[in-house]
Design a protein around this motif. Structure first.
Motif, PDB file in Angstrom:
ATOM      1  N   LYS A 371      -5.788   0.738  -2.896  1.00 46.96           N
ATOM      2  CA  LYS A 371      -4.738   1.752  -2.772  1.00 46.96           C
ATOM      3  C   LYS A 371      -5.265   3.016  -2.097  1.00 46.96           C
ATOM      4  O   LYS A 371      -4.550   3.668  -1.325  1.00 46.96           O
ATOM      5  CB  LYS A 371      -4.162   2.081  -4.149  1.00 46.96           C
ATOM      6  N   LYS A 372      -6.520   3.373  -2.369  1.00 49.51           N
ATOM      7  CA  LYS A 372      -7.116   4.534  -1.707  1.00 49.51           C
ATOM      8  C   LYS A 372      -7.307   4.265  -0.220  1.00 49.51           C
ATOM      9  O   LYS A 372      -7.090   5.144   0.617  1.00 49.51           O
ATOM     10  CB  LYS A 372      -8.447   4.900  -2.371  1.00 49.51           C
ATOM     11  N   ALA A 373      -7.710   3.044   0.106  1.00 48.71           N
ATOM     12  CA  ALA A 373      -7.833   2.666   1.522  1.00 48.71           C
ATOM     13  C   ALA A 373      -6.471   2.725   2.199  1.00 48.71           C
ATOM     14  O   ALA A 373      -6.330   3.251   3.311  1.00 48.71           O
ATOM     15  CB  ALA A 373      -8.425   1.264   1.649  1.00 48.71           C
ATOM     16  N   LEU A 374      -5.475   2.200   1.510  1.00 51.16           N
ATOM     17  CA  LEU A 374      -4.116   2.131   2.064  1.00 51.16           C
ATOM     18  C   LEU A 374      -3.557   3.526   2.367  1.00 51.16           C
ATOM     19  O   LEU A 374      -2.893   3.727   3.398  1.00 51.16           O
ATOM     20  CB  LEU A 374      -3.201   1.393   1.093  1.00 51.16           C
ATOM     21  N   ALA A 375      -3.828   4.488   1.496  1.00 54.04           N
ATOM     22  CA  ALA A 375      -3.312   5.846   1.690  1.00 54.04           C
ATOM     23  C   ALA A 375      -3.827   6.453   2.995  1.00 54.04           C
ATOM     24  O   ALA A 375      -3.108   7.189   3.683  1.00 54.04           O
ATOM     25  CB  ALA A 375      -3.711   6.725   0.509  1.00 54.04           C
ATOM     26  N   ILE A 376      -5.059   6.144   3.351  1.00 59.68           N
ATOM     27  CA  ILE A 376      -5.635   6.630   4.612  1.00 59.68           C
ATOM     28  C   ILE A 376      -5.100   5.819   5.791  1.00 59.68           C
ATOM     29  O   ILE A 376      -4.706   6.366   6.821  1.00 59.68           O
ATOM     30  CB  ILE A 376      -7.176   6.552   4.573  1.00 59.68           C
ATOM     31  N   MET A 377      -5.046   4.500   5.627  1.00 53.95           N
ATOM     32  CA  MET A 377      -4.648   3.608   6.717  1.00 53.95           C
ATOM     33  C   MET A 377      -3.206   3.819   7.149  1.00 53.95           C
ATOM     34  O   MET A 377      -2.872   3.677   8.322  1.00 53.95           O
ATOM     35  CB  MET A 377      -4.873   2.153   6.304  1.00 53.95           C
ATOM     36  N   GLU A 378      -2.332   4.184   6.216  1.00 53.20           N
ATOM     37  CA  GLU A 378      -0.922   4.404   6.575  1.00 53.20           C
ATOM     38  C   GLU A 378      -0.773   5.590   7.528  1.00 53.20           C
ATOM     39  O   GLU A 378       0.161   5.626   8.324  1.00 53.20           O
ATOM     40  CB  GLU A 378      -0.088   4.627   5.310  1.00 53.20           C
ATOM     41  N   VAL A 379      -1.700   6.533   7.445  1.00 47.53           N
ATOM     42  CA  VAL A 379      -1.700   7.656   8.378  1.00 47.53           C
ATOM     43  C   VAL A 379      -2.456   7.295   9.655  1.00 47.53           C
ATOM     44  O   VAL A 379      -1.970   7.511  10.770  1.00 47.53           O
ATOM     45  CB  VAL A 379      -2.333   8.906   7.729  1.00 47.53           C
ATOM     46  N   ALA A 380      -3.645   6.734   9.502  1.00 42.57           N
ATOM     47  CA  ALA A 380      -4.505   6.467  10.659  1.00 42.57           C
ATOM     48  C   ALA A 380      -4.003   5.306  11.519  1.00 42.57           C
ATOM     49  O   ALA A 380      -4.064   5.371  12.753  1.00 42.57           O
ATOM     50  CB  ALA A 380      -5.934   6.187  10.189  1.00 42.57           C
ATOM     51  N   HIS A 381      -3.505   4.237  10.883  1.00 43.28           N
ATOM     52  CA  HIS A 381      -3.024   3.071  11.621  1.00 43.28           C
ATOM     53  C   HIS A 381      -1.507   3.062  11.790  1.00 43.28           C
ATOM     54  O   HIS A 381      -0.985   2.411  12.699  1.00 43.28           O
ATOM     55  CB  HIS A 381      -3.433   1.772  10.909  1.00 43.28           C
ATOM     56  N   GLY A 382      -0.810   3.756  10.894  1.00 43.49           N
ATOM     57  CA  GLY A 382       0.652   3.719  10.909  1.00 43.49           C
ATOM     58  C   GLY A 382       1.169   2.702   9.904  1.00 43.49           C
ATOM     59  O   GLY A 382       0.557   1.652   9.682  1.00 43.49           O
ATOM     60  N   LYS A 383       2.296   2.998   9.289  1.00 40.70           N
ATOM     61  CA  LYS A 383       2.824   2.146   8.224  1.00 40.70           C
ATOM     62  C   LYS A 383       3.263   0.776   8.717  1.00 40.70           C
ATOM     63  O   LYS A 383       3.404  -0.163   7.927  1.00 40.70           O
ATOM     64  CB  LYS A 383       3.995   2.860   7.533  1.00 40.70           C
ATOM     65  N   ASP A 384       3.495   0.642  10.029  1.00 39.39           N
ATOM     66  CA  ASP A 384       3.958  -0.640  10.565  1.00 39.39           C
ATOM     67  C   ASP A 384       2.821  -1.509  11.092  1.00 39.39           C
ATOM     68  O   ASP A 384       3.065  -2.576  11.664  1.00 39.39           O
ATOM     69  CB  ASP A 384       4.974  -0.398  11.686  1.00 39.39           C
ATOM     70  N   HIS A 385       1.569  -1.092  10.887  1.00 44.33           N
ATOM     71  CA  HIS A 385       0.432  -1.850  11.428  1.00 44.33           C
ATOM     72  C   HIS A 385       0.179  -3.095  10.583  1.00 44.33           C
ATOM     73  O   HIS A 385       0.327  -3.083   9.365  1.00 44.33           O
ATOM     74  CB  HIS A 385      -0.814  -0.970  11.446  1.00 44.33           C
ATOM     75  N   HIS A 386      -0.238  -4.183  11.245  1.00 40.73           N
ATOM     76  CA  HIS A 386      -0.471  -5.433  10.507  1.00 40.73           C
ATOM     77  C   HIS A 386      -1.637  -5.322   9.538  1.00 40.73           C
ATOM     78  O   HIS A 386      -1.674  -6.027   8.521  1.00 40.73           O
ATOM     79  CB  HIS A 386      -0.675  -6.610  11.466  1.00 40.73           C
ATOM     80  N   TYR A 387      -2.613  -4.448   9.801  1.00 37.01           N
ATOM     81  CA  TYR A 387      -3.694  -4.244   8.835  1.00 37.01           C
ATOM     82  C   TYR A 387      -3.143  -3.649   7.541  1.00 37.01           C
ATOM     83  O   TYR A 387      -3.562  -4.018   6.437  1.00 37.01           O
ATOM     84  CB  TYR A 387      -4.766  -3.306   9.399  1.00 37.01           C
ATOM     85  N   VAL A 388      -2.210  -2.711   7.654  1.00 38.74           N
ATOM     86  CA  VAL A 388      -1.577  -2.107   6.488  1.00 38.74           C
ATOM     87  C   VAL A 388      -0.792  -3.164   5.709  1.00 38.74           C
ATOM     88  O   VAL A 388      -0.860  -3.222   4.473  1.00 38.74           O
ATOM     89  CB  VAL A 388      -0.656  -0.938   6.919  1.00 38.74           C
ATOM     90  N   ALA A 389      -0.082  -4.012   6.435  1.00 38.96           N
ATOM     91  CA  ALA A 389       0.682  -5.088   5.784  1.00 38.96           C
ATOM     92  C   ALA A 389      -0.243  -6.038   5.031  1.00 38.96           C
ATOM     93  O   ALA A 389       0.079  -6.492   3.922  1.00 38.96           O
ATOM     94  CB  ALA A 389       1.495  -5.850   6.826  1.00 38.96           C
TER      95      ALA A 389
END
Length: 399
Positions: A371-389
């Motif tokens: 969840k901590k990784a996700l909070a950063i990734m949603e900003v850095a990669h964007g919420k629609d990125h496949h890594y976030v998914a």
């Protein structure tokens, strides 16, 4: 260009990571999602395909040489601007040929020789050596490394428009990748008219070290606010507490010199051939250097963290999951202090730790780290990125 080590795991054309990729029927070394990806890559791959078939196991040009070969072919087959050249053409890149030292000139010449060796039979009338020297220098100074969500190396590329951004050690944007597309995302509030700054280097290190790296690779020193105030240097160079007496400045400088030397020795040692014995040797190097530096440096000192990170990587490669987890736990909190907000280095560390925890059946800790990784990734990669998914799916599967 996809790095050779990722062949079979990623599509050569779109860089997608998936199972069930199929091989090029001719060279048997390039892998694709489907016929569309294979057809899309063929104008570029046919160049390497012929060379790989001709040289077999002896085909081993560097990634930079492969990228330059593709650039030459692309420039010959199209006169139109590519999607990443709306503002700046690749040929307009700075080369800084006049600033290359003898070592870099030798490396440039070695790359030119390799290009001739592996591609001269497959690219008719290569540019002359002066033009190639300039092109290699342009690519080395302006190229990008494509990485996955754990910052594992996937390949190399040039994005001329993205390369226009200046550097800052406190960047307001970050560059991430969606397949072979570079995306630039804000990580700070940016007002209209303000300059956009990217970071060219790893920002873990203190000011003097960062500027040495910038001068060596990009031929300038940084004058950003972080470099002029050196606000994080004290924390980054933390000295071990409870020493009988504080170390003298020269002792600290001597230990920094040792740290830089061992970092370079480790980088070179990673290329030794015997994999098993080499990994044991690399782990020994990490442990020995930490023991020596630990006489002065605190565990949160960036040079200690650098060797811990390398040791974690060796443990992961050797499938020593407990060892990797132990190093990761020491690294992640200091990383959060030393790196800017929304750093991919911090996100990737939480991601690795989360996946390690889940693999070791420590579910609660695993979900928390993801969840901590996700909070950063949603900003850095964007919420629609496949890594976030993917990370969201990993969290959901644990519920």
């Amino acid at each position: 260009v996809l790095t050779v080590n990722e062949r079979g795991a990623h599509c050569e054309h779109c860089f997608s990571r998936r199972d069930g990729l199929f091989k090029c029927g001719k060279c048997k070394q390039a892998f694709y999602c489907n016929v569309d990806c294979q057809r899309g890559d063929w104008p570029m791959h046919k160049l390497e395909c012929s060379a790989m078939c001709a040289y077999g196991e002896n085909w081993c040009p560097s990634e930079t040489v492969r990228l330059v070969a593709r650039i030459i072919m692309r420039q010959r087959t199209t006169t139109e601007r590519t999607p990443s050249e709306r503002l700046l053409l690749l040929r307009e890149f700075e080369a800084h040929l006049d600033k290359l030292d003898s070592e870099k000139e030798e490396m440039n010449q070695a790359d030119i020789a390799a290009l001739h060796h592996f591609y001269s039979r497959h690219i008719i009338d290569l540019p002359d050596d002066q033009a190639l020297a300039e092109l290699f220098a342009q690519v080395n100074c302006n190229g990008f490394t494509i990485e996955d969500e754990e910052l594992s190396h996937l390949g190399s590329a040039v994005f001329p428009d993205v390369a226009l951004m200046n550097h800052s050690c406190s960047p307001n944007v970050i560059v991430t990748y969606k397949g072979t597309v570079a995306e630039v995302r804000a990580v700070q509030e940016i007002n209209p008219g303000e300059e956009i700054f990217n970071s060219y280097i790893d920002l873990l290190y203190p000011t003097e070290d960062r500027n040495e790296r910038l001068l060596d690779s990009y031929f300038f020193t940084c004058q950003c606010k972080e470099c002029t105030t050196k606000s994080k240097d004290k924390a980054k160079m933390e000295i071990r507490k409870k020493l009988s007496s504080p170390p003298e400045p020269e002792e600290i400088r001597s230990m920094v010199r040792y740290a830089k030397n061992v970092i370079e020795e480790f980088r070179r040692a990673k290329h030794y051939k015997n994999i098993l014995s080499n990994n044991l040797f690399l782990l020994f190097m990490c442990e020995l250097s930490q023991e020596k530096m630990g006489a002065i440096f605190a565990d949160t000192n960036v040079y200690m963290l650098h060797m811990m990170y390398q040791a974690m990587g060796v443990c992961l490669y050797m499938q020593d999951w407990d060892g990797a987890m132990s190093y990761g736990e020491k690294i992640v909190q200091p990383y959060s202090v030393h790196y800017p907000a929304y750093s991919l280095n911090v996100a990737s560390m939480y991601l690795k730790l989360g996946r390690l925890y889940l693999g070791l059946e420590r579910k609660t800790q695993g979900i928390k780290a993801l969840k901590k990784a996700l909070a950063i990734m949603e900003v850095a990669h964007g919420k629609d990125h496949h890594y976030v998914a993917e990370v969201k799916r990993e969290i959901e599967e644990q519920k």
